[in-house]
Write an enzyme that holds these catalytic residues in place. Structure first.
Site, PDB file in Angstrom:
ATOM      1  N   GLY A   1       0.803  -1.183   0.057  1.00  0.00           N
ATOM      2  CA  GLY A   1      -0.116   0.034   0.155  1.00  0.00           C
ATOM      3  C   GLY A   1       0.904   1.372   0.242  1.00  0.00           C
ATOM      4  N   SER A   2       0.437   2.205   0.452  1.00  0.00           N
ATOM      5  CA  SER A   2       0.998   3.501   0.716  1.00  0.00           C
ATOM      6  C   SER A   2       2.429   3.627   1.294  1.00  0.00           C
ATOM      7  CB  SER A   2       0.157   4.678   1.327  1.00  0.00           C
ATOM      8  OG  SER A   2      -1.087   4.865   0.387  1.00  0.00           O
ATOM      9  N   THR A   3       2.978   2.426   2.011  1.00  0.00           N
ATOM     10  CA  THR A   3       4.125   2.478   2.547  1.00  0.00           C
ATOM     11  C   THR A   3       5.254   2.659   1.897  1.00  0.00           C
ATOM     12  OG1 THR A   3       4.152  -0.076   2.949  1.00  0.00           O
ATOM     13  CG2 THR A   3       3.216   1.360   4.914  1.00  0.00           C
ATOM     14  N   PHE A   4       4.930   2.010   0.367  1.00  0.00           N
ATOM     15  CA  PHE A   4       5.651   1.944  -0.729  1.00  0.00           C
ATOM     16  C   PHE A   4       5.984   3.184  -1.309  1.00  0.00           C
ATOM     17  CE2 PHE A   4       6.650   0.632  -5.135  1.00  0.00           C
ATOM     18  CZ  PHE A   4       7.498  -0.512  -5.053  1.00  0.00           C
TER      19      PHE A   4
END
Length: 639
Positions: A327-330
């Site tokens: 998800g947005s941790t990427f």
């Protein structure tokens, strides 16, 4: 011709000397032989009399003492306990079934145990010692010892058995030992003779399995005297083996205790805490967990079935083998890829209207109304998807994947735990090889926000965060020392990424947690010297967008968070994944904050470290934690 008298006299003298020399040698030899005969016939008469009465000398292997496992502070995580057991050597017993029938009158043995013993002994070599029963009481062992003359081949013994004093707390890291199976032997070209001993135990998972050889040690042997009826008369000598190496892990038992307890309320979750300075894994949590001691003693069918049929997968180490869309941790990966490729600057803005249309298809932002103009700082702080769609179109998937690999994603890290996953950082060639399809722009857009084909483990996300915080190629380290010899630290070289770019990324991650409007602002740490920087993430597991509360648990989104602290002087990196937990800001970030505070303080932190609106909830959470240790609250006498 006649010899002169002088030559004759010389010959006689020479012969006389030789005769005396030969006679002396013969007398000496006779004396030695006589002395030896006296020693054997008089001094050792009793010993040879016993040997002559059909006694036999046999060799037995002595299992080595398995090495112990400790945490970084010396707390025992895996040790050996002394037990009483009954062993039998089929070759010496003769009629095994008759001996077992007599033995059952002395100690408790079920029909199933007897059948299993007979079956195992028929498969193994008859001269190998077989453990019939262990964990017996002293009274049971005494009964067998008294009746030893009527039980040929049977010997009561004191042995060692593996025990895990912390039970479920480190089950996924330490693993467990179990009986050697035919499958285990089939994987070895020249198996150690010790492994062919029935019921011998080896590491089956975790550190116990990956460090089996150094932990096992080397077997010794003993010479024993057995009479004609198969009874052991005495031990004639022994050669001690080599005990297994003691292993010290980088794990901090106190922190691991807190992490595991904090995760247990999440149904299915994982967390990793890593020291960004040396790569030490301080905690590796996976929930739910299990009791490894059950496997050592022989787990029942019902207990094993309960573990394997549990939908929350307690046997899986989700921290290293669980793979999730990040998800947005990427998104930090996508930004760095674009900056390193020279296609974007930190101050460049892109407009978010709630979606990005590519090839006739709309790719939506999580905020349907849009975020407006976004630069790097605001895009990470607000987690604007459209900003990263724009970067993906400019940077391309090859650059994004290359940066992901540099940050530790898509790599199987060398840590001695079971089923460590590689994850997936896709490329055009990968899709062509696996799907027989060409790469499309939509694949790049999905990958840019950690969706689509991208898969990572909590361990990899912790490594990524540690590298972002340190600027080095730091790698995870689980083994601190072996028999007191320190293991090397790996990956202290620079990442080779622009320091300016890394600084921009860290500032944006700081804004996520510490600026109003940041997606993790509610999970901030108040003391300035301990501020945490991080990134929330929510990864979809279904294509149709509906509210999480409207679908079953297994169809809800995964919640993620990564972070490091302190922001000004990074020491620890943390990653948290809550399976089907919903939003990363609501489910994962609060867990990560609690874990980070525990790591920073070394004990339960004061409530003043939390925002005032959260303190009552935190206090209630603490009351529900099932901590094993006497964990104290900072600055308080309350346990």
């Amino acid at each position: 011709m006649r010899r002169p008298p002088r030559d004759t006299e010389e010959s006689v003298r020479c012969i006389t000397r030789r005769s005396l020399l030969m006679g002396g040698v013969m007398v000496g030899t006779g004396a030695v032989l006589g002395g030896r005969m006296r020693y054997m016939q008089v001094d050792q008469a009793d010993a040879f009399r016993l040997l002559a009465e059909e006694n036999r000398i046999k060799f037995r292997l002595i299992p080595p003492t398995r090495g112990l496992i400790f945490d970084r502070n010396g707390t025992a995580l895996a040790e050996n306990e002394q037990i009483y057991r009954i062993a039998i050597v089929p070759e010496d017993a003769g009629d095994v079934e008759m001996v077992l029938a007599k033995l059952r009158t002395l100690i408790p043995m079920t029909d199933e145990e007897v059948e299993e013993a007979v079956k195992d002994m028929r498969k193994a070599s008859p001269f190998l010692e077989y453990t019939l029963k262990d964990r017996l009481t002293w009274e049971d062992v005494a009964k067998v010892a008294v009746n030893a003359p009527a039980l040929p081949g049977v010997t009561p013994e004191v042995g060692l058995s593996r025990v895990y004093p912390l039970s479920e707390e480190l089950a996924h890291v330490i693993g467990y030992v179990g009986r050697v199976s035919d499958y285990d032997l089939s994987k070895l070209e020249n198996p150690d003779p010790l492994l062919q001993t029935p019921k011998f135990q080896i590491g089956k998972s975790g550190v116990e399995n990956k460090l089996e050889l150094p932990l096992r040690g080397k077997a010794g042997n003993k010479r024993i005297e057995v009479n004609a009826s198969g009874r052991v008369m005495r031990e004639l000598g022994r050669q001690e083996g080599e005990a297994g190496a003691d292993i010290q892990l980088t794990i901090d038992h106190g922190l691991q205790d807190f992490v595991q307890a904090r995760l247990e309320g999440q149904l299915a979750a994982a967390a990793v805490v890593m020291d960004v300075r040396n790569g030490d894994l301080l905690a590796v949590g996976s929930a739910p967990s299990f009791d490894p001691n059950k496997f050592v003693r022989g787990i029942s069918v019902s207990d094993y079935k309960e573990l394997t049929e549990n939908k929350y997968r307690p046997l899986a180490n989700k921290a290293v083998q669980g793979l999730y869309p990040p998800g947005s941790t990427f998104k930090m990966v996508t930004v760095l890829a674009a900056m390193e490729a020279g296609v974007v600057t930190a101050g460049e803005h892109f407009s978010c209207r709630g979606h990005k249309e590519v090839a006739g298809r709309k790719f939506h932002c999580w905020k349907r109304s849009g975020h407006g103009a976004m630069d790097l700082h605001d895009a990470i702080k607000n987690s604007c998807d459209v900003y990263f769609y724009e970067l993906a179109l400019k940077a391309g998937i090859e650059n994004i994947t290359a940066m992901a690999n540099r940050l530790g994603l898509g790599e199987r890290h060398d840590v001695p735990m079971s089923a460590v996953a590689r994850g997936l950082t896709p490329t055009k060639a990968w899709k062509e090889a696996n799907y027989d399809q060409g790469w499309v722009l939509g694949d790049s857009l999905n990958a840019s926000i950690g969706q689509g084909f991208v898969l990572t483990s909590p361990m990899q996300l912790a490594v990524m965060t540690a590298r972002l915080a340190s600027g080095t190629q730091i790698a995870p380290r689980l083994i601190k020392s072996r028999d007191g010899i320190e293991e090397p630290i790996i990956g202290t070289d620079p990442l080779g990424i622009s320091p300016t770019a890394l600084t921009q990324i860290r500032k944006a991650m700081n804004a996520v947690c510490n600026e109003s409007g940041g997606t993790a602002y509610r999970s901030r740490i108040l003391p300035r010297e301990m501020r945490m920087a991080g990134k929330t993430g929510t990864s979809q597991v279904r294509s149709v967008v509906v509210r999480n509360q409207d679908v079953p648990w297994e169809q809800r989104d995964h919640a993620l968070f990564v972070g490091f602290a302190p922001y000004d002087d990074p020491k620890y990196a943390v990653s948290v994944v809550v399976e089907h937990g919903g939003g990363g800001s609501t489910a994962a970030a609060p867990v990560a904050r609690d874990i980070m505070l525990q790591a920073l303080y070394g004990e339960l932190p004061p409530l003043e470290a939390y925002p005032s609106r959260d303190r009552w909830e935190v206090e209630q959470m603490r009351k529900g934690l099932k901590l094993r240790g006497n964990t104290r609250v900072k600055g308080s006498d309350q346990a």
